[in-house]
Scaffold this motif. Structure first.
Motif, PDB file in Angstrom:
ATOM      1  N   ALA A 132      40.311  39.927  57.065  1.00 43.81           N
ATOM      2  CA  ALA A 132      39.394  39.043  56.223  1.00 43.81           C
ATOM      3  C   ALA A 132      38.421  39.625  55.356  1.00 43.81           C
ATOM      4  O   ALA A 132      38.079  39.187  54.172  1.00 43.81           O
ATOM      5  CB  ALA A 132      38.799  38.276  57.427  1.00 43.81           C
ATOM      6  N   LYS A 133      37.725  40.945  55.444  1.00 40.79           N
ATOM      7  CA  LYS A 133      36.950  41.476  54.880  1.00 40.79           C
ATOM      8  C   LYS A 133      37.789  42.071  53.725  1.00 40.79           C
ATOM      9  O   LYS A 133      37.108  41.894  52.538  1.00 40.79           O
ATOM     10  CB  LYS A 133      36.425  42.728  55.686  1.00 40.79           C
ATOM     11  CG  LYS A 133      35.058  42.179  56.432  1.00 40.79           C
ATOM     12  CD  LYS A 133      34.726  43.337  57.408  1.00 40.79           C
ATOM     13  CE  LYS A 133      33.868  43.050  58.434  1.00 40.79           C
ATOM     14  NZ  LYS A 133      33.128  44.363  58.959  1.00 40.79           N
ATOM     15  N   GLY A 134      38.847  42.468  53.970  1.00 41.20           N
ATOM     16  CA  GLY A 134      39.737  43.045  52.493  1.00 41.20           C
ATOM     17  C   GLY A 134      40.067  41.802  51.827  1.00 41.20           C
ATOM     18  O   GLY A 134      40.029  42.093  50.611  1.00 41.20           O
ATOM     19  N   GLU A 135      40.560  40.661  52.253  1.00 43.62           N
ATOM     20  CA  GLU A 135      40.603  39.456  51.289  1.00 43.62           C
ATOM     21  C   GLU A 135      39.280  39.039  50.780  1.00 43.62           C
ATOM     22  O   GLU A 135      39.619  38.583  49.608  1.00 43.62           O
ATOM     23  CB  GLU A 135      41.470  38.163  52.368  1.00 43.62           C
ATOM     24  CG  GLU A 135      42.594  38.567  53.071  1.00 43.62           C
ATOM     25  CD  GLU A 135      43.093  37.429  53.757  1.00 43.62           C
ATOM     26  OE1 GLU A 135      42.198  36.748  54.195  1.00 43.62           O
ATOM     27  OE2 GLU A 135      44.239  37.893  54.411  1.00 43.62           O
ATOM     28  N   GLU A 136      38.352  39.069  51.540  1.00 44.61           N
ATOM     29  CA  GLU A 136      37.123  38.793  50.897  1.00 44.61           C
ATOM     30  C   GLU A 136      36.647  39.615  49.790  1.00 44.61           C
ATOM     31  O   GLU A 136      36.231  39.395  48.452  1.00 44.61           O
ATOM     32  CB  GLU A 136      35.961  38.631  51.839  1.00 44.61           C
ATOM     33  CG  GLU A 136      34.755  38.285  51.311  1.00 44.61           C
ATOM     34  CD  GLU A 136      34.397  37.048  50.780  1.00 44.61           C
ATOM     35  OE1 GLU A 136      33.325  36.313  50.167  1.00 44.61           O
ATOM     36  OE2 GLU A 136      35.368  35.971  51.075  1.00 44.61           O
ATOM     37  N   THR A 137      36.886  41.017  49.850  1.00 43.26           N
ATOM     38  CA  THR A 137      36.588  42.060  48.806  1.00 43.26           C
ATOM     39  C   THR A 137      37.473  41.647  47.560  1.00 43.26           C
ATOM     40  O   THR A 137      36.876  41.605  46.397  1.00 43.26           O
ATOM     41  CB  THR A 137      36.977  43.492  49.439  1.00 43.26           C
ATOM     42  OG1 THR A 137      36.084  43.642  50.426  1.00 43.26           O
ATOM     43  CG2 THR A 137      36.670  44.454  48.269  1.00 43.26           C
ATOM     44  N   LEU A 138      38.636  41.472  47.769  1.00 42.33           N
ATOM     45  CA  LEU A 138      39.748  41.210  46.643  1.00 42.33           C
ATOM     46  C   LEU A 138      39.384  39.683  46.094  1.00 42.33           C
ATOM     47  O   LEU A 138      39.214  39.749  44.716  1.00 42.33           O
ATOM     48  CB  LEU A 138      40.934  41.051  47.303  1.00 42.33           C
ATOM     49  CG  LEU A 138      41.756  42.278  47.749  1.00 42.33           C
ATOM     50  CD1 LEU A 138      43.208  41.830  48.208  1.00 42.33           C
ATOM     51  CD2 LEU A 138      41.962  43.311  46.633  1.00 42.33           C
ATOM     52  N   GLU A 145      48.735  33.429  71.340  1.00 42.17           N
ATOM     53  CA  GLU A 145      48.603  33.274  70.078  1.00 42.17           C
ATOM     54  C   GLU A 145      47.187  33.473  70.067  1.00 42.17           C
ATOM     55  O   GLU A 145      46.325  32.699  70.472  1.00 42.17           O
ATOM     56  CB  GLU A 145      49.604  32.464  69.261  1.00 42.17           C
ATOM     57  CG  GLU A 145      50.937  32.674  69.803  1.00 42.17           C
ATOM     58  CD  GLU A 145      51.562  33.912  68.740  1.00 42.17           C
ATOM     59  OE1 GLU A 145      50.966  34.303  67.936  1.00 42.17           O
ATOM     60  OE2 GLU A 145      52.487  34.357  69.297  1.00 42.17           O
ATOM     61  N   LEU A 146      46.590  33.779  68.569  1.00 46.52           N
ATOM     62  CA  LEU A 146      45.333  33.717  68.142  1.00 46.52           C
ATOM     63  C   LEU A 146      45.420  32.362  67.146  1.00 46.52           C
ATOM     64  O   LEU A 146      45.686  32.309  66.139  1.00 46.52           O
ATOM     65  CB  LEU A 146      44.972  35.024  67.197  1.00 46.52           C
ATOM     66  CG  LEU A 146      43.504  34.843  66.999  1.00 46.52           C
ATOM     67  CD1 LEU A 146      42.441  34.724  67.961  1.00 46.52           C
ATOM     68  CD2 LEU A 146      43.276  36.266  66.117  1.00 46.52           C
ATOM     69  N   CYS A 147      44.842  31.381  67.732  1.00 47.65           N
ATOM     70  CA  CYS A 147      44.980  30.021  67.120  1.00 47.65           C
ATOM     71  C   CYS A 147      43.497  29.891  66.307  1.00 47.65           C
ATOM     72  O   CYS A 147      42.451  28.974  67.026  1.00 47.65           O
ATOM     73  CB  CYS A 147      45.157  28.615  68.017  1.00 47.65           C
ATOM     74  SG  CYS A 147      47.043  29.121  68.680  1.00 47.65           S
ATOM     75  N   VAL A 148      43.175  30.321  65.190  1.00 46.54           N
ATOM     76  CA  VAL A 148      41.744  30.195  64.579  1.00 46.54           C
ATOM     77  C   VAL A 148      42.079  30.578  63.272  1.00 46.54           C
ATOM     78  O   VAL A 148      42.976  31.333  62.909  1.00 46.54           O
ATOM     79  CB  VAL A 148      40.731  31.218  65.232  1.00 46.54           C
ATOM     80  CG1 VAL A 148      40.964  32.826  65.068  1.00 46.54           C
ATOM     81  CG2 VAL A 148      39.502  30.715  64.768  1.00 46.54           C
ATOM     82  N   ASP A 149      41.244  30.019  62.317  1.00 43.39           N
ATOM     83  CA  ASP A 149      41.146  30.573  60.941  1.00 43.39           C
ATOM     84  C   ASP A 149      40.756  32.073  60.867  1.00 43.39           C
ATOM     85  O   ASP A 149      39.632  32.418  60.755  1.00 43.39           O
ATOM     86  CB  ASP A 149      40.246  29.464  60.222  1.00 43.39           C
ATOM     87  CG  ASP A 149      40.232  29.926  58.593  1.00 43.39           C
ATOM     88  OD1 ASP A 149      40.699  30.584  58.227  1.00 43.39           O
ATOM     89  OD2 ASP A 149      39.219  29.258  57.987  1.00 43.39           O
ATOM     90  N   THR A 150      41.767  32.758  60.438  1.00 45.41           N
ATOM     91  CA  THR A 150      41.471  34.179  60.462  1.00 45.41           C
ATOM     92  C   THR A 150      40.655  34.606  59.075  1.00 45.41           C
ATOM     93  O   THR A 150      40.456  35.612  58.975  1.00 45.41           O
ATOM     94  CB  THR A 150      42.873  34.784  60.198  1.00 45.41           C
ATOM     95  OG1 THR A 150      43.636  34.372  59.606  1.00 45.41           O
ATOM     96  CG2 THR A 150      43.292  34.855  61.725  1.00 45.41           C
ATOM     97  N   SER A 151      40.454  33.499  58.418  1.00 40.18           N
ATOM     98  CA  SER A 151      39.818  33.945  56.786  1.00 40.18           C
ATOM     99  C   SER A 151      38.310  33.742  57.413  1.00 40.18           C
ATOM    100  O   SER A 151      37.190  34.089  56.337  1.00 40.18           O
ATOM    101  CB  SER A 151      40.168  33.204  55.876  1.00 40.18           C
ATOM    102  OG  SER A 151      39.917  31.659  55.931  1.00 40.18           O
ATOM    103  N   ASN A 152      37.909  32.953  58.217  1.00 42.64           N
ATOM    104  CA  ASN A 152      36.300  32.988  58.745  1.00 42.64           C
ATOM    105  C   ASN A 152      35.859  33.898  59.575  1.00 42.64           C
ATOM    106  O   ASN A 152      36.063  34.191  60.625  1.00 42.64           O
ATOM    107  CB  ASN A 152      36.328  31.496  59.635  1.00 42.64           C
ATOM    108  CG  ASN A 152      34.885  30.925  59.816  1.00 42.64           C
ATOM    109  OD1 ASN A 152      33.992  31.822  59.772  1.00 42.64           O
ATOM    110  ND2 ASN A 152      34.772  29.609  59.836  1.00 42.64           N
ATOM    111  N   LYS A 153      35.052  34.963  58.781  1.00 43.33           N
ATOM    112  CA  LYS A 153      34.412  35.987  59.455  1.00 43.33           C
ATOM    113  C   LYS A 153      33.495  35.673  60.412  1.00 43.33           C
ATOM    114  O   LYS A 153      33.421  36.347  61.495  1.00 43.33           O
ATOM    115  CB  LYS A 153      34.088  36.906  58.089  1.00 43.33           C
ATOM    116  CG  LYS A 153      34.906  37.765  57.599  1.00 43.33           C
ATOM    117  CD  LYS A 153      34.372  38.738  56.664  1.00 43.33           C
ATOM    118  CE  LYS A 153      33.360  37.945  55.741  1.00 43.33           C
ATOM    119  NZ  LYS A 153      32.199  38.807  54.905  1.00 43.33           N
TER     120      LYS A 153
END
Length: 241
Positions: free
Chosen positions: A111-117, A74-82
């Motif tokens: 993350a880029k999509g969420e940042e754009t939104l 599993e990828l255990c990291v903050d997926t919003s932190n580009k």
């Protein structure tokens, strides 16, 4: 025979000590770590320090995420932190962990999509606030003998040389204000309501010469003349509901 897969391996990654099993490190046999510690390839393990640790010159924070991925998948990291994801992508490529590289790359796209939104929402909120501010600044309240009227500034500023317009613009010396800072007019409120209806349709409204001034149009006409919205000898007529 001793099961080498359960052997504990000590690693020094960027000055930080990690301990894990050979089985974890060789979970993905085609990866750099898998080939280094499989014991069956020509790729030698990392440099061994005096304490028996294998030294790997990589970022320890990112390696911790990679080690957890090898353990759990599993990828255990903050997926919003580009920024963190970008660094992790580099290490996933360095260690040739193809599946991890795909997961990190997908997370970066999201993350880029969420940042754009998020930026779009902020821009919309700022625009709405500015619009509300501009709308509020263009609204004027007038106290007419205790009755409060609220309308747009542009409505009250219609007409050439209008005293009412000068009051709204703050250029008329005789303007009176109530305790709330609203312009105060000691006039008939019903007549002002009729005058306000006329101003809202101005300049489409036309002037008619009435023989007699019926209320409230009569008082509204007098008020319009008083405030120089219309000239003397002119009368106002509006479409009454």
């Amino acid at each position: 025979m001793t099961d080498k897969s359960s052997e504990i391996i000590a690693l020094n990654v960027g000055g930080v000590r990690f301990e894990t099993t050979r089985q974890t490190l060789t979970k993905y046999g085609n990866s750099v770590l898998g080939r280094m510690f499989a014991g069956t390839t020509t790729l030698p393990p990392a440099m061994v320090l005096k304490g028996g640790e294998y030294f790997i010159d990589r970022n320890p924070d990112r390696f911790r995420v990679i080690l957890d991925y090898l353990r759990d998948g599993e990828l255990c990291v903050d997926t919003s932190n580009k920024d963190a994801l970008t660094g992790l992508l580099l290490d996933a490529r360095f260690f040739q962990l193809a599946d991890l590289e795909i997961k990190v790359a997908d997370s970066i796209v999201r993350a880029k999509g969420e940042e754009t939104l998020r930026i779009k929402r902020i821009a919309e909120e700022v625009a709405n606030c500015l619009q509300m501010k501009n709308t509020a600044s263009n609204l004027v309240k007038i106290n007419v003998s205790g009755r409060i009227f609220q309308t747009e500034k542009a409505t009250l500023c219609k007409g050439t040389n209008s005293i009412l317009a000068d009051m709204v613009e703050g250029t008329y010396n005789g303007t009176k204000y109530d305790e709330h800072g609203n312009i105060f007019l000691d006039e008939d409120a019903s007549a002002f309501a009729t005058l306000l209806c006329y101003l809202r349709t101005y300049p489409k409204g036309t002037f008619y010469d009435y023989l007699d001034d019926h209320l409230p149009l009569g008082f509204a006409t007098q008020m319009a003349r008083k405030f120089k919205i219309i000239d003397h000898g002119q009368y106002i007529e509006i479409d009454m509901p």
